[in-house]
Design an enzyme around this catalytic site. Structure first.
Site, mmCIF file in Angstrom:
data_model
loop_
_atom_site.group_PDB
_atom_site.id
_atom_site.type_symbol
_atom_site.label_atom_id
_atom_site.label_comp_id
_atom_site.label_asym_id
_atom_site.label_seq_id
_atom_site.Cartn_x
_atom_site.Cartn_y
_atom_site.Cartn_z
ATOM 1 N N SER A 1 0.870 -1.136 0.113
ATOM 2 C CA SER A 1 0.014 -0.132 -0.008
ATOM 3 C C SER A 1 0.792 1.238 0.213
ATOM 4 C CB SER A 1 -1.065 0.012 1.186
ATOM 5 O OG SER A 1 -1.984 0.887 1.145
ATOM 6 N N HIS B 1 -2.533 -1.109 -4.827
ATOM 7 C CA HIS B 1 -3.885 -1.121 -5.091
ATOM 8 C C HIS B 1 -4.540 0.222 -4.740
ATOM 9 C CE1 HIS B 1 -4.617 -0.387 -0.735
ATOM 10 N NE2 HIS B 1 -3.544 -1.377 -0.111
#
Length: 233
Positions: free
Chosen positions: A114, A137
């Site tokens: 992340s 993501h």
């Protein structure tokens, strides 16, 4: 208690404090290299539960300023094993790292997921061990979300900031990075991509496969070839 005993106690307390905060400075080949670990979850504006392993940005940012201003510390090694966390806090740390004159290197161990991705690419050279993974993501938001166009616009702007930063600090293009972010069929309940060490290097996200000795060798060579950090020091 004698003066020497007081001094030894102070040094032991300082050393203990350094280990507790995941920060320590070591000398190798005559150069002082500071090691800073970013682990668990990046804690931002909200305090996370006490059972969570966290890296607090209000602790990291002053350390980075102190390292940059230090006359003794010649290199900085960032060791990452993080699941991500607060986007703005992580990006703030990454921006500071990317603008330091002190030679910097990052090493991804375990995971750099992340917002850990911008942190990994923010240093002059990034390394990753073969067994580590990185999850790319889209931006997420926990809690109450207003279903209005302004919310989507905010998400897009935040995502654009991350994509631009990663593109400017790594070898991957913005289009390729967005493709990794929006890939379907790989994550069970989300869109995105999980990269192992070799995959992260192949796509240009991370500079090189390597471990601790490789990162330290890079820092030592950077220090020796670059001389002093600043002209005024």
């Amino acid at each position: 208690m004698s003066e020497n005993e007081n001094k030894n106690n102070d040094e032991q307390q300082s050393s203990s404090s350094d280990f507790e905060t995941g920060s320590i400075t070591v000398e190798k080949n005559g150069h002082f290299i500071h090691c800073l670990t970013i682990i668990g979850q990046i804690e931002g504006h909200y305090i996370l539960p006490s059972q969570n392993k966290t890296t607090k940005y209000e602790h990291v940012i002053p350390q980075l300023v102190a390292i940059e201003e230090s006359r003794e510390i010649e290199g900085l090694l960032i060791i990452l094993n993080t699941v991500g966390g607060d986007v703005e806090a992580g990006l703030a740390i990454a921006e500071l790292l990317s603008t330091m004159k002190t030679p910097t290197a990052s090493l991804v161990l375990g995971g750099g997921h992340s917002i850990g991705v911008p942190l990994a690419v923010s240093c002059r050279k990034s390394f990753i061990v073969p067994s580590a993974t990185m999850t790319v993501h889209p931006v997420r938001l926990n809690g109450l979300v207003l279903g209005v166009p302004q919310t989507l616009s905010y998400f897009e702007k935040m995502q654009d900031r991350i994509v631009k930063f990663v593109e400017n600090n790594s070898k991957i293009s913005s289009d390729a990075f967005r493709e990794l972010m929006m890939k379907t069929g790989e994550l069970i309940m989300d869109v995105g991509t999980v990269l192992d060490g070799e995959g992260a290097v192949q796509c240009g996200l991370i500079d090189q496969l390597g471990g601790l000795c490789d990162a330290l060798d890079f820092l030592n060579s950077s220090i020796e070839s670059g001389g002093t950090k600043c002209s005024g020091q």
